[in-house]
Motif scaffolding. Structure first.
Motif, PDB file in Angstrom:
ATOM      1  N   MET A   1       0.830  -1.177   0.000  1.00  0.00           N
ATOM      2  CA  MET A   1       0.000   0.000   0.000  1.00  0.00           C
ATOM      3  C   MET A   1       0.880   1.247   0.000  1.00  0.00           C
ATOM      4  SD  MET A   1      -3.009  -1.062   2.650  1.00  0.00           S
ATOM      5  CE  MET A   1      -4.328  -0.164   1.894  1.00  0.00           C
ATOM      6  N   SER A   2       0.457   2.238  -0.693  1.00  0.00           N
ATOM      7  CA  SER A   2       1.253   3.446  -0.845  1.00  0.00           C
ATOM      8  C   SER A   2       0.482   4.674  -0.370  1.00  0.00           C
ATOM      9  CB  SER A   2       1.632   3.623  -2.317  1.00  0.00           C
ATOM     10  OG  SER A   2       2.271   4.856  -2.512  1.00  0.00           O
ATOM     11  N   THR A   3       1.242   5.648   0.140  1.00  0.00           N
ATOM     12  CA  THR A   3       0.636   6.926   0.532  1.00  0.00           C
ATOM     13  C   THR A   3       0.990   8.026  -0.467  1.00  0.00           C
ATOM     14  OG1 THR A   3       2.536   7.465   1.925  1.00  0.00           O
ATOM     15  CG2 THR A   3       0.673   6.359   2.989  1.00  0.00           C
ATOM     16  N   GLU A   4       1.526   7.629  -1.636  1.00  0.00           N
ATOM     17  CA  GLU A   4       1.939   8.627  -2.621  1.00  0.00           C
ATOM     18  C   GLU A   4       0.764   9.401  -3.198  1.00  0.00           C
ATOM     19  OE1 GLU A   4       4.537   7.000  -5.551  1.00  0.00           O
ATOM     20  OE2 GLU A   4       5.903   6.185  -4.061  1.00  0.00           O
ATOM     21  N   ASP A   5      -0.387   8.766  -3.353  1.00  0.00           N
ATOM     22  CA  ASP A   5      -1.578   9.444  -3.847  1.00  0.00           C
ATOM     23  C   ASP A   5      -2.237  10.149  -2.670  1.00  0.00           C
ATOM     24  OD1 ASP A   5      -3.948  10.301  -4.944  1.00  0.00           O
ATOM     25  OD2 ASP A   5      -4.772   8.298  -5.248  1.00  0.00           O
ATOM     26  N   SER A   6      -2.215  11.486  -2.662  1.00  0.00           N
ATOM     27  CA  SER A   6      -2.710  12.246  -1.517  1.00  0.00           C
ATOM     28  C   SER A   6      -4.197  12.049  -1.262  1.00  0.00           C
ATOM     29  CB  SER A   6      -2.404  13.736  -1.685  1.00  0.00           C
ATOM     30  OG  SER A   6      -3.088  14.246  -2.811  1.00  0.00           O
ATOM     31  N   GLY A   7      -4.932  11.524  -2.240  1.00  0.00           N
ATOM     32  CA  GLY A   7      -6.351  11.299  -2.056  1.00  0.00           C
ATOM     33  C   GLY A   7      -6.691   9.873  -1.655  1.00  0.00           C
ATOM     34  N   SER A   8      -5.679   9.007  -1.560  1.00  0.00           N
ATOM     35  CA  SER A   8      -5.942   7.610  -1.245  1.00  0.00           C
ATOM     36  C   SER A   8      -6.381   7.451   0.206  1.00  0.00           C
ATOM     37  CB  SER A   8      -4.702   6.755  -1.500  1.00  0.00           C
ATOM     38  OG  SER A   8      -3.718   6.999  -0.504  1.00  0.00           O
ATOM     39  N   TYR A   9      -7.049   6.337   0.455  1.00  0.00           N
ATOM     40  CA  TYR A   9      -7.516   6.049   1.816  1.00  0.00           C
ATOM     41  C   TYR A   9      -6.338   6.018   2.785  1.00  0.00           C
ATOM     42  CZ  TYR A   9      -9.144   3.472   5.849  1.00  0.00           C
ATOM     43  OH  TYR A   9      -9.414   3.087   7.137  1.00  0.00           O
ATOM     44  N   LEU A  10      -5.258   5.340   2.413  1.00  0.00           N
ATOM     45  CA  LEU A  10      -4.106   5.215   3.298  1.00  0.00           C
ATOM     46  C   LEU A  10      -3.452   6.568   3.557  1.00  0.00           C
ATOM     47  CD1 LEU A  10      -2.423   3.283   4.932  1.00  0.00           C
ATOM     48  CD2 LEU A  10      -1.008   2.879   2.915  1.00  0.00           C
ATOM     49  N   SER A  11      -3.383   7.407   2.541  1.00  0.00           N
ATOM     50  CA  SER A  11      -2.815   8.742   2.706  1.00  0.00           C
ATOM     51  C   SER A  11      -3.665   9.593   3.638  1.00  0.00           C
ATOM     52  CB  SER A  11      -2.676   9.424   1.345  1.00  0.00           C
ATOM     53  OG  SER A  11      -2.117  10.705   1.496  1.00  0.00           O
ATOM     54  N   ARG A  12      -4.980   9.539   3.453  1.00  0.00           N
ATOM     55  CA  ARG A  12      -5.877  10.300   4.335  1.00  0.00           C
ATOM     56  C   ARG A  12      -5.794   9.787   5.767  1.00  0.00           C
ATOM     57  NH1 ARG A  12      -9.394   9.130   0.229  1.00  0.00           N
ATOM     58  NH2 ARG A  12     -10.709   7.927   1.662  1.00  0.00           N
ATOM     59  N   LEU A  13      -5.696   8.470   5.939  1.00  0.00           N
ATOM     60  CA  LEU A  13      -5.563   7.880   7.265  1.00  0.00           C
ATOM     61  C   LEU A  13      -4.263   8.347   7.927  1.00  0.00           C
ATOM     62  CD1 LEU A  13      -6.625   5.936   9.428  1.00  0.00           C
ATOM     63  CD2 LEU A  13      -5.396   4.098   8.233  1.00  0.00           C
ATOM     64  N   ALA A  14      -3.174   8.352   7.166  1.00  0.00           N
ATOM     65  CA  ALA A  14      -1.890   8.818   7.691  1.00  0.00           C
ATOM     66  C   ALA A  14      -1.973  10.288   8.080  1.00  0.00           C
ATOM     67  CB  ALA A  14      -0.783   8.593   6.656  1.00  0.00           C
ATOM     68  N   ASP A  15      -2.576  11.104   7.231  1.00  0.00           N
ATOM     69  CA  ASP A  15      -2.715  12.536   7.527  1.00  0.00           C
ATOM     70  C   ASP A  15      -3.541  12.756   8.795  1.00  0.00           C
ATOM     71  OD1 ASP A  15      -1.205  13.207   5.310  1.00  0.00           O
ATOM     72  OD2 ASP A  15      -2.937  13.712   4.061  1.00  0.00           O
ATOM     73  N   ASN A  16      -4.630  12.012   8.938  1.00  0.00           N
ATOM     74  CA  ASN A  16      -5.473  12.144  10.134  1.00  0.00           C
ATOM     75  C   ASN A  16      -4.732  11.702  11.382  1.00  0.00           C
ATOM     76  OD1 ASN A  16      -7.660  13.163   8.689  1.00  0.00           O
ATOM     77  ND2 ASN A  16      -8.597  11.165   8.409  1.00  0.00           N
TER      78      ASN A  16
END
Length: 94
Positions: A1-16
């Motif tokens: 899983m990658s957080t490179e896409d700022s709109g991805s679920y994983l990216s949003r979860l990391a940001d939160n």
């Protein structure tokens, strides 16, 4: 899983998660200033405060490292003195 896409679920979860960690650290810092300003804190209270502050510092460091890795090295010049790590502006931390 990658957080490179700022709109991805994983990216949003990391940001939160990062936002929560930074908020907790800010609240803990305010509490620490109150306790230390009191001058009558008990040793056990200071020990607990120190432990909580160390944990918050660890989390804030993790956030800074994570955000630093997501920044492009071409967007930020290298440090003076030969250090090749990217430099983060204050705006990078919210």
């Amino acid at each position: 899983m990658s957080t490179e896409d700022s709109g991805s679920y994983l990216s949003r979860l990391a940001d939160n998660t990062e936002a929560v960690q930074l908020e907790v650290a800010g609240e803990l810092m305010e509490h620490a200033l109150e306790v230390l300003g009191d001058g009558e804190a008990e040793p056990n209270e200071l020990r607990l405060l120190s432990t909580d502050m160390a944990e918050a510092l660890r989390d804030v460091r993790r956030v800074a490292i994570s955000r630093g890795r997501r920044l492009s090295l071409t967007d930020h010049p290298a440090c003076e003195g030969g250090d090749e790590d990217p430099q983060l502006s204050a705006a990078a931390f919210g």
